[in-house]
Design a protein around this motif. Structure first.
Motif, short mmCIF file in Angstrom:
data_model
loop_
_atom_site.label_atom_id
_atom_site.label_comp_id
_atom_site.label_asym_id
_atom_site.label_seq_id
_atom_site.Cartn_x
_atom_site.Cartn_y
_atom_site.Cartn_z
N LYS A 3 4.96 -1.59 -0.29
CA LYS A 3 5.48 -2.07 0.99
C LYS A 3 6.81 -2.78 0.79
O LYS A 3 6.99 -3.54 -0.16
N GLN A 43 -1.56 -17.91 -1.66
CA GLN A 43 -1.54 -16.70 -0.84
C GLN A 43 -0.76 -15.59 -1.54
O GLN A 43 0.40 -15.78 -1.88
N THR A 45 1.26 -11.93 -1.94
CA THR A 45 2.18 -11.22 -1.06
C THR A 45 1.79 -9.76 -0.98
O THR A 45 1.29 -9.18 -1.96
N ASP A 46 1.99 -9.15 0.18
CA ASP A 46 1.70 -7.74 0.37
C ASP A 46 2.87 -6.85 -0.02
O ASP A 46 2.74 -5.63 0.01
N TYR A 47 4.02 -7.46 -0.38
CA TYR A 47 5.25 -6.70 -0.49
C TYR A 47 5.75 -6.61 -1.93
O TYR A 47 5.73 -7.59 -2.67
N GLN A 71 4.79 -14.81 -6.42
CA GLN A 71 3.64 -13.91 -6.30
C GLN A 71 3.97 -12.47 -6.71
O GLN A 71 3.12 -11.59 -6.62
#
Length: 202
Positions: A3, A43, A45-47, A71
């Protein structure tokens, strides 16, 4: 699937065109706008990559982007470099590297946060400034702009010393630079991926 996330402001040309082009290719990479609503310290990261177009104006975004690097995301423009960078440093660095750069002078702030006492906190400053020497160095017309800003905000073309002083006197707490005005035939804005360094390796 990898992503790419975009953090954007009021810009409506590049971001949607970039997202559409990436997603159209069908190469196992998708692009989308990053959605933020509070960031926890653990948290993930999705990226894989985040493209930043606005954190210079939104401090929370800048805080999130540094966390995203930790991250594992690669952030363009590097938020750690932003914290260490300003337009005087950029002009000085370009000159050191042999790249032509407009003559640039960083100016003391016109105003300061409450608690700064001119006769105590600012004893290192020469006052008043030698405005004539500054103008002699950069020439007229000149550009006055925020040393840390972007997006063409707080940028003024000053054609006389009086105009320069008028704009400087209304600059508030911004740290301003005054810069040689360059007449140009073509203007090209270059986006460069930050070099891999300590922040990228975290």
């Amino acid at each position: 699937m990898l992503k790419i996330g975009l953090v954007v402001g009021r810009e409506w040309s590049f971001p949607p065109a970039f997202i559409e082009e990436v997603n159209r290719r069908g190469e196992g990479v998708v692009a989308e706008y990053v959605k933020l609503g509070g960031t926890a310290m653990d948290q993930p990261t999705d990226y894989a990559v985040i493209i930043d177009r606005i954190s210079h104006e939104v401090p929370y975004y800048r805080t999130y982007l540094k966390h995203a690097v930790l991250q594992g995301a690669v952030v363009v423009n590097n938020p750690f470099m932003w914290s260490a960078d300003d337009k005087l440093f950029g002009a000085s660095l370009a000159t050191k590297l042999g790249i032509a750069s407009p003559r640039t002078v960083a100016l003391p702030n016109k105003e300061y946060i409450p608690g700064i006492k001119h006769d105590e906190s600012l004893r290192n400053l020469v006052y008043p400034l030698d405005w004539q020497a500054i103008v002699d160095y950069v020439g007229l017309p000149c550009i006055l702009k925020d040393a840390h800003g972007g997006g063409w905000r707080d940028v003024y073309i000053c054609r006389t010393l009086e105009q320069l002083l008028e704009q400087y006197n209304s600059s508030g707490r911004l740290t301003m630079i005054v810069q040689e005005f360059i007449e140009w035939d073509h203007f090209v804005l270059c986006r460069v991926r930050p070099a891999r360094g300590a922040a990228d390796e975290v």
